[in-house]
Design a protein around this motif. Structure first.
Motif, PDB file in Angstrom:
ATOM      1  N   GLY A 396     122.919  16.464  13.296  1.00  0.00           N
ATOM      2  CA  GLY A 396     122.289  15.335  13.972  1.00  0.00           C
ATOM      3  C   GLY A 396     120.800  15.543  14.129  1.00  0.00           C
ATOM      4  O   GLY A 396     120.010  14.614  13.984  1.00  0.00           O
ATOM      5  N   CYS A 397     120.378  16.766  14.456  1.00  0.00           N
ATOM      6  CA  CYS A 397     118.951  17.046  14.631  1.00  0.00           C
ATOM      7  C   CYS A 397     118.196  16.998  13.319  1.00  0.00           C
ATOM      8  O   CYS A 397     116.980  16.828  13.304  1.00  0.00           O
ATOM      9  N   GLN A 398     118.907  17.201  12.206  1.00  0.00           N
ATOM     10  CA  GLN A 398     118.242  17.164  10.912  1.00  0.00           C
ATOM     11  C   GLN A 398     118.138  15.744  10.352  1.00  0.00           C
ATOM     12  O   GLN A 398     117.753  15.562   9.206  1.00  0.00           O
ATOM     13  N   ALA A 399     118.465  14.737  11.180  1.00  0.00           N
ATOM     14  CA  ALA A 399     118.364  13.353  10.700  1.00  0.00           C
ATOM     15  C   ALA A 399     116.955  13.027  10.261  1.00  0.00           C
ATOM     16  O   ALA A 399     116.740  12.309   9.276  1.00  0.00           O
ATOM     17  N   LEU A 400     115.946  13.568  10.968  1.00  0.00           N
ATOM     18  CA  LEU A 400     114.553  13.277  10.625  1.00  0.00           C
ATOM     19  C   LEU A 400     114.243  13.694   9.202  1.00  0.00           C
ATOM     20  O   LEU A 400     113.714  12.915   8.410  1.00  0.00           O
ATOM     21  N   GLY A 401     114.605  14.954   8.847  1.00  0.00           N
ATOM     22  CA  GLY A 401     114.289  15.438   7.512  1.00  0.00           C
ATOM     23  C   GLY A 401     115.072  14.721   6.434  1.00  0.00           C
ATOM     24  O   GLY A 401     114.529  14.385   5.378  1.00  0.00           O
ATOM     25  N   GLU A 402     116.368  14.470   6.674  1.00  0.00           N
ATOM     26  CA  GLU A 402     117.191  13.829   5.655  1.00  0.00           C
ATOM     27  C   GLU A 402     116.745  12.392   5.392  1.00  0.00           C
ATOM     28  O   GLU A 402     116.631  11.964   4.249  1.00  0.00           O
ATOM     29  N   VAL A 403     116.511  11.653   6.459  1.00  0.00           N
ATOM     30  CA  VAL A 403     116.149  10.242   6.291  1.00  0.00           C
ATOM     31  C   VAL A 403     114.750  10.103   5.712  1.00  0.00           C
ATOM     32  O   VAL A 403     114.498   9.256   4.855  1.00  0.00           O
ATOM     33  N   GLN A 404     113.811  10.943   6.159  1.00  0.00           N
ATOM     34  CA  GLN A 404     112.451  10.858   5.622  1.00  0.00           C
ATOM     35  C   GLN A 404     112.379  11.321   4.171  1.00  0.00           C
ATOM     36  O   GLN A 404     111.409  11.031   3.483  1.00  0.00           O
ATOM     37  N   GLY A 405     113.417  12.039   3.711  1.00  0.00           N
ATOM     38  CA  GLY A 405     113.417  12.488   2.325  1.00  0.00           C
ATOM     39  C   GLY A 405     113.743  11.393   1.322  1.00  0.00           C
ATOM     40  O   GLY A 405     113.540  11.571   0.119  1.00  0.00           O
ATOM     41  N   ILE A 406     114.242  10.258   1.786  1.00  0.00           N
ATOM     42  CA  ILE A 406     114.541   9.137   0.893  1.00  0.00           C
ATOM     43  C   ILE A 406     113.225   8.541   0.396  1.00  0.00           C
ATOM     44  O   ILE A 406     112.265   8.404   1.165  1.00  0.00           O
ATOM     45  N   PRO A 407     113.116   8.155  -0.888  1.00  0.00           N
ATOM     46  CA  PRO A 407     111.859   7.583  -1.408  1.00  0.00           C
ATOM     47  C   PRO A 407     111.378   6.408  -0.572  1.00  0.00           C
ATOM     48  O   PRO A 407     112.128   5.475  -0.290  1.00  0.00           O
ATOM     49  N   GLY A 408     110.130   6.480  -0.159  1.00  0.00           N
ATOM     50  CA  GLY A 408     109.520   5.423   0.640  1.00  0.00           C
ATOM     51  C   GLY A 408     109.641   5.615   2.129  1.00  0.00           C
ATOM     52  O   GLY A 408     108.921   4.987   2.905  1.00  0.00           O
ATOM     53  N   ASN A 409     110.556   6.507   2.564  1.00  0.00           N
ATOM     54  CA  ASN A 409     110.783   6.684   3.995  1.00  0.00           C
ATOM     55  C   ASN A 409     109.778   7.605   4.659  1.00  0.00           C
ATOM     56  O   ASN A 409     109.799   7.780   5.863  1.00  0.00           O
ATOM     57  N   GLY A 410     108.905   8.223   3.878  1.00  0.00           N
ATOM     58  CA  GLY A 410     107.890   9.098   4.449  1.00  0.00           C
ATOM     59  C   GLY A 410     106.778   8.352   5.134  1.00  0.00           C
ATOM     60  O   GLY A 410     105.925   8.955   5.794  1.00  0.00           O
ATOM     61  N   HIS A 411     106.745   7.036   4.957  1.00  0.00           N
ATOM     62  CA  HIS A 411     105.755   6.195   5.625  1.00  0.00           C
ATOM     63  C   HIS A 411     106.473   5.032   6.303  1.00  0.00           C
ATOM     64  O   HIS A 411     107.559   4.633   5.876  1.00  0.00           O
ATOM     65  N   CYS A 412     105.861   4.510   7.359  1.00  0.00           N
ATOM     66  CA  CYS A 412     106.447   3.385   8.094  1.00  0.00           C
ATOM     67  C   CYS A 412     106.680   2.208   7.145  1.00  0.00           C
ATOM     68  O   CYS A 412     105.810   1.863   6.331  1.00  0.00           O
ATOM     69  N   CYS A 413     107.835   1.595   7.247  1.00  0.00           N
ATOM     70  CA  CYS A 413     108.207   0.510   6.340  1.00  0.00           C
ATOM     71  C   CYS A 413     107.287  -0.699   6.465  1.00  0.00           C
ATOM     72  O   CYS A 413     107.093  -1.431   5.503  1.00  0.00           O
ATOM     73  N   ASP A 414     106.684  -0.908   7.651  1.00  0.00           N
ATOM     74  CA  ASP A 414     105.920  -2.134   7.896  1.00  0.00           C
ATOM     75  C   ASP A 414     104.410  -1.939   7.878  1.00  0.00           C
ATOM     76  O   ASP A 414     103.683  -2.843   7.490  1.00  0.00           O
ATOM     77  N   CYS A 415     103.913  -0.776   8.319  1.00  0.00           N
ATOM     78  CA  CYS A 415     102.452  -0.589   8.333  1.00  0.00           C
ATOM     79  C   CYS A 415     101.999   0.586   7.491  1.00  0.00           C
ATOM     80  O   CYS A 415     100.791   0.751   7.275  1.00  0.00           O
ATOM     81  N   GLY A 416     102.924   1.442   7.028  1.00  0.00           N
ATOM     82  CA  GLY A 416     102.550   2.532   6.141  1.00  0.00           C
ATOM     83  C   GLY A 416     102.085   3.791   6.834  1.00  0.00           C
ATOM     84  O   GLY A 416     101.582   4.706   6.175  1.00  0.00           O
ATOM     85  N   GLU A 417     102.237   3.886   8.152  1.00  0.00           N
ATOM     86  CA  GLU A 417     101.800   5.106   8.843  1.00  0.00           C
ATOM     87  C   GLU A 417     102.678   6.276   8.409  1.00  0.00           C
ATOM     88  O   GLU A 417     103.903   6.174   8.395  1.00  0.00           O
ATOM     89  N   PRO A 418     102.066   7.416   8.048  1.00  0.00           N
ATOM     90  CA  PRO A 418     102.863   8.556   7.566  1.00  0.00           C
ATOM     91  C   PRO A 418     103.659   9.206   8.692  1.00  0.00           C
ATOM     92  O   PRO A 418     103.303   9.143   9.866  1.00  0.00           O
ATOM     93  N   GLY A 419     104.763   9.876   8.297  1.00  0.00           N
ATOM     94  CA  GLY A 419     105.578  10.628   9.237  1.00  0.00           C
ATOM     95  C   GLY A 419     106.266   9.810  10.298  1.00  0.00           C
ATOM     96  O   GLY A 419     106.233  10.182  11.476  1.00  0.00           O
ATOM     97  N   PRO A 420     106.926   8.698   9.961  1.00  0.00           N
ATOM     98  CA  PRO A 420     107.601   7.916  11.021  1.00  0.00           C
ATOM     99  C   PRO A 420     108.806   8.673  11.558  1.00  0.00           C
ATOM    100  O   PRO A 420     109.544   9.303  10.794  1.00  0.00           O
ATOM    101  N   ASP A 421     109.010   8.624  12.875  1.00  0.00           N
ATOM    102  CA  ASP A 421     110.166   9.299  13.463  1.00  0.00           C
ATOM    103  C   ASP A 421     111.027   8.339  14.264  1.00  0.00           C
ATOM    104  O   ASP A 421     111.710   8.734  15.208  1.00  0.00           O
ATOM    105  N   TRP A 422     111.008   7.058  13.896  1.00  0.00           N
ATOM    106  CA  TRP A 422     111.904   6.054  14.461  1.00  0.00           C
ATOM    107  C   TRP A 422     112.571   5.312  13.311  1.00  0.00           C
ATOM    108  O   TRP A 422     112.074   5.336  12.181  1.00  0.00           O
ATOM    109  N   ALA A 423     113.680   4.664  13.585  1.00  0.00           N
ATOM    110  CA  ALA A 423     114.422   3.986  12.518  1.00  0.00           C
ATOM    111  C   ALA A 423     115.094   2.735  13.061  1.00  0.00           C
ATOM    112  O   ALA A 423     115.386   2.629  14.252  1.00  0.00           O
ATOM    113  N   SER A 424     115.312   1.766  12.156  1.00  0.00           N
ATOM    114  CA  SER A 424     116.139   0.600  12.445  1.00  0.00           C
ATOM    115  C   SER A 424     117.450   0.816  11.713  1.00  0.00           C
ATOM    116  O   SER A 424     117.496   0.790  10.476  1.00  0.00           O
ATOM    117  N   ILE A 425     118.529   1.058  12.465  1.00  0.00           N
ATOM    118  CA  ILE A 425     119.767   1.507  11.838  1.00  0.00           C
ATOM    119  C   ILE A 425     120.515   0.376  11.149  1.00  0.00           C
ATOM    120  O   ILE A 425     121.297   0.635  10.231  1.00  0.00           O
TER     121      ILE A 425
END
Length: 761
Positions: A396-425
């Motif tokens: 569960g704690c590794q959700a950040l690394g796994e989800v951010q590893g998906i292509p495009g997920n390293g930046h905010c979907c709407d504004c492009g800020e790098p390293g997003p740590d929130w998600a819309s499930i």
């Protein structure tokens, strides 16, 4: 200097001279009258101008004060500040113009009337006096008798003196006439030139001041146009919501707020309650209660300092109180005192009791973790004790690394800020903290926001996030972005720009391809090579291949068949070995979601939902099955989770009375049974053959599913015995379901059942 009268002519004292004098005197008299009137009018104008300037300065001060009041709004504050400063400059120029007019027009014209015209009048009086003396001397000289030499000489001498004095006064009078005629021109012209120069300077300063604001005024005008459009849109939305709410039953009690321990305001719960006083009269008072900072407090007025009822929620307990004559009472008990409270309804009573219980649990949790940051907590869990439970928490704690590893997920979907740590499930995207707050304000029917570091993550939810991602979702929700003039915000854009973009993108859906374009891409193919994803790929969040679905034409109606026949009928559904195209073009969004759920094609499922597909769409032609039943049939844990997060009804049954839990039980999909039970599936629901999931699992001798169903039933019965305010389950219950969830997501082969595994009597 223009000569009005000739000096030689005045010596003759001819009728022509007298006529010229009368004309000049009439003109001077008229000039005096008009100048006096003009001076009075100028005085009135200056006084009115001073009053205008003073009132205008008061108005500008009011604008400046309004700007200070609106300083929290950058657009309003900047506009009022800039305009008030420029208007102040223009008013100062108007004040200078008034003073200049006072000096150059009023003063000079008034001086001309009081001095030059007065001197002219005095000289005229002397001229008239000498003229009368000359006239008298002439008469005496004419009347002197010839025989009286003495009188003749006296008359002649008197005439000589009178003529000499007259000519002197006449010459002075003519000079004064010529001087005043000339000075009249110079004084009036100079006054008018000074007035025009002052006017020109005034307007030049005003023009210069406003020219400096030209670019700002243009930009502000564009912003105003956009604000008008946004206001009209918001007004339309509000009118629609207003009309929709008016159609609802407004008699229900919705004054209670849901408990939210992570609320940005720090207030986890608030609302009105009656409080019984501790005095001898035991009076009841209605107060505004709130749970904040692990304390229960109340206040009568908003600006009053809150009164603390319970200092530390960890030291108290809460229970319903039925001993009172009043209804809906409950008691909060602490070591030092107890507080008797009353809600307005049973729903509010239960809500407050649950909120206090959750606050107690949250207070203990915060106490344990208040010294560690979210990432440190993840690190401490991953390096802590081993075992299944430790592995689950680590996952569960590794959700950040796994989800951010998906292509495009390293930046905010709407504004492009790098390293997003929130998600819309429910959308399957990652967000920065600013955009996540905006998504949260849209409501859970549009976006369900969760922290990648602060919240716990079920394995099926991580699996779902890894199936979608920012790149896939943006290809849907930003398909027509090149055709739209609205610019996508960047990380440093103002919050209002990001909010406008997000609402246009997800609520108004301005950028998606319009129907009937949906689903008109390349047809999905059923491949004879049915590859299973490797465990390592599954953990890395790799996208699944498009799996074939059973040929539903070969699935007979299952009513009245034995358990072994049920499994045979499901398992005997064959796939076509030859490569066949599954053309989804032109389908209704609901049908598109239905087909893509069976094919486990998540981007197409997301595209169908984006185009308004009903997540509970019923396919009447195929036994009234739903997309969730389709996903359950092909044992797609992530597809079922995606549909449930987007509002799918976990208990909606098909024409045979079987819901998703029935189908998962019949097919032996243990992971799905676990998921459906966690999402509130009814294990007592019976199908048309009068069988519930427990009976089906017992008939099929599936020990795992029987265990899950019986534990869920036992847990509910225990909760009912403990009362409606008991916790949602004990540790054993949670551990078992957690183990099955992780096994279904990470080691599905351990739960895989085939029809050949079942002994048919």
């Amino acid at each position: 200097m223009t000569v009005k009268l000739d000096f030689e002519e005045c010596l003759k004292d001819s009728p022509r001279f007298r006529a010229a004098i009368e004309e000049v005197e009439g003109g001077v008299s008229e000039l005096e009258t008009r100048l006096e009137k003009l001076v009075k009018q100028c005085h009135s104008m200056l006084e009115a101008g001073r009053v205008y300037c003073q009132n205008s300065k008061n108005f500008v001060n009011g604008l400046r004060e309004l700007g200070h009041h609106c300083s929290n709004d950058s657009t309003m504050g900047e506009c009022l500040d800039k305009f008030s400063r420029k208007l102040s400059i223009i008013l100062d120029a108007q004040g200078e113009f008034i003073e200049t007019t006072q000096k150059t027009v009023k003063t000079k014209l008034q001086s001309f009337v009081k001095e030059d015209v007065k001197r002219f009048k005095d000289v005229r009086k002397e001229f008239e006096k000498s003229s009368e003396s000359l006239e008298a001397a002439l008469n005496r000289n004419a009347q002197a008798p010839r025989g009286k030499q003495h009188e003749v000489e006296e008359a002649s001498n008197s005439l000589l003196n009178a003529r000499r004095a007259f000519r002197k006064e006449a010459l002075d009078y003519v000079l004064e006439i010529n001087v005043i005629e000339s000075k009249k021109k110079t004084e009036i012209l100079m006054a008018m030139l000074s007035l025009m120069d002052a006017q020109a300077q005034l307007f030049q300063q005003g023009h210069q001041a406003l020219t400096e604001l030209e670019e700002y005024r243009k930009r502000l005008s564009e912003e105003h146009t956009q604000l008008v459009l946004n206001s009209a849109r918001e007004k339309r939305d509000m009118e629609q919501r207003h009309a929709a709410i008016k159609k609802k039953d407004v008699t229900y009690d919705d004054s209670i707020m849901d408990f939210n321990a992570d609320a940005s305001s720090g207030i986890a719960m608030e609302g009105y309650l009656y409080k019984r006083a501790s005095n001898a009269f035991k009076t009841w008072s209605r107060r505004w209660f709130s749970i904040q900072k692990n304390q229960l407090v109340y206040q009568k007025k908003f600006k009053e300092q809150p009164t603390v009822v319970v200092e530390d929620l960890r030291l108290c307990t809460v229970k319903p109180c039925s001993e009172q004559d009043r209804r809906f009472c409950f008691e909060v008990v602490s070591p030092s005192k107890s507080c008797l409270l009353q809600a307005d309804s049973e729903q509010q009573q239960q809500g407050w009791i649950s909120a206090v219980q959750n606050s107690i649990a949250s207070a203990f949790q915060d106490r344990r973790e208040d010294t560690l940051s979210p990432r440190e907590r993840c690190s401490s869990v991953s390096t802590g004790s081993g075992g299944v439970c430790g592995e689950q928490e680590n996952a569960g704690c590794q959700a950040l690394g796994e989800v951010q590893g998906i292509p495009g997920n390293g930046h905010c979907c709407d504004c492009g800020e790098p390293g997003p740590d929130w998600a819309s499930i429910n959308l399957g995207i990652t967000l920065c903290i600013t955009c996540s707050g905006i998504h949260r304000s849209l409501g859970v029917h549009f976006s369900k926001v969760r922290s990648l570091t602060l919240d716990s993550w079920e394995p099926e939810l991580i699996k779902l996030m890894c199936e979608l991602g920012n790149a896939a979702i943006n290809r849907i929700y930003e398909a027509r972005i090149d055709e739209i003039t609205i610019k996508k915000p960047h990380p440093s854009s103002p919050r209002q720009d990001k909010e406008s973009w997000i609402r246009s993108k997800y609520v108004e859906k301005k950028f998606i391809n319009k129907l009937p374009e949906t689903g008109r891409g390349p047809p999905l193919r059923r491949s004879s090579a049915r590859r299973n994803r490797a465990t390592t790929q599954d953990r890395q969040g790799a996208r699944p291949v498009i799996k074939p679905k059973p040929n539903r034409a070969t699935l007979p109606r299952l009513t009245g068949l034995s358990q072994s026949d049920l499994v045979k009928n499901y398992s005997s559904s064959s796939y076509k070995d030859e490569e066949e195209e599954d053309d989804l073009s032109g389908l209704h969004p609901g049908a598109l979601l239905y087909r893509s759920a069976a094919l486990q094609h998540f981007p197409v499922m997301a595209d169908a939902i984006a185009h308004g597909a009903d997540v509970n769409w019923v396919n009447i032609a195929e036994e009234s099955k739903t997309p969730l039943i389709q996903a359950a049939t092909v044992n797609s844990l992530a597809a079922c989770e995606f549909l449930l997060q987007n509002g799918a009804n976990v208990n909606q049954a098909d024409i045979n009375g079987r819901g998703p839990l029935h189908h998962a039980t019949i097919l032996g999909h243990t992971g799905l049974v676990c998921l459906f039970l966690k999402r509130g599936a009814d294990y007592n629901a019976k199908d048309n053959s009068d069988k519930d999931p427990i009976t089906i699992a017992v008939d099929s001798a599936n020990a795992d599913i029987v265990t899950l169903l019986r534990i869920a039933k036992m847990n509910k019965e225990m909760r009912e015995m403990d009362g409606g305010f008991a916790q949602s389950g004990d540790e054993t219950y949670h551990d078992i379901f957690r183990d099955f969830s992780h096994m279904a997501s990470n080691n599905p082969e351990k739960l895989k059942r085939r029809s050949t595994d079942i002994k048919i009597p």
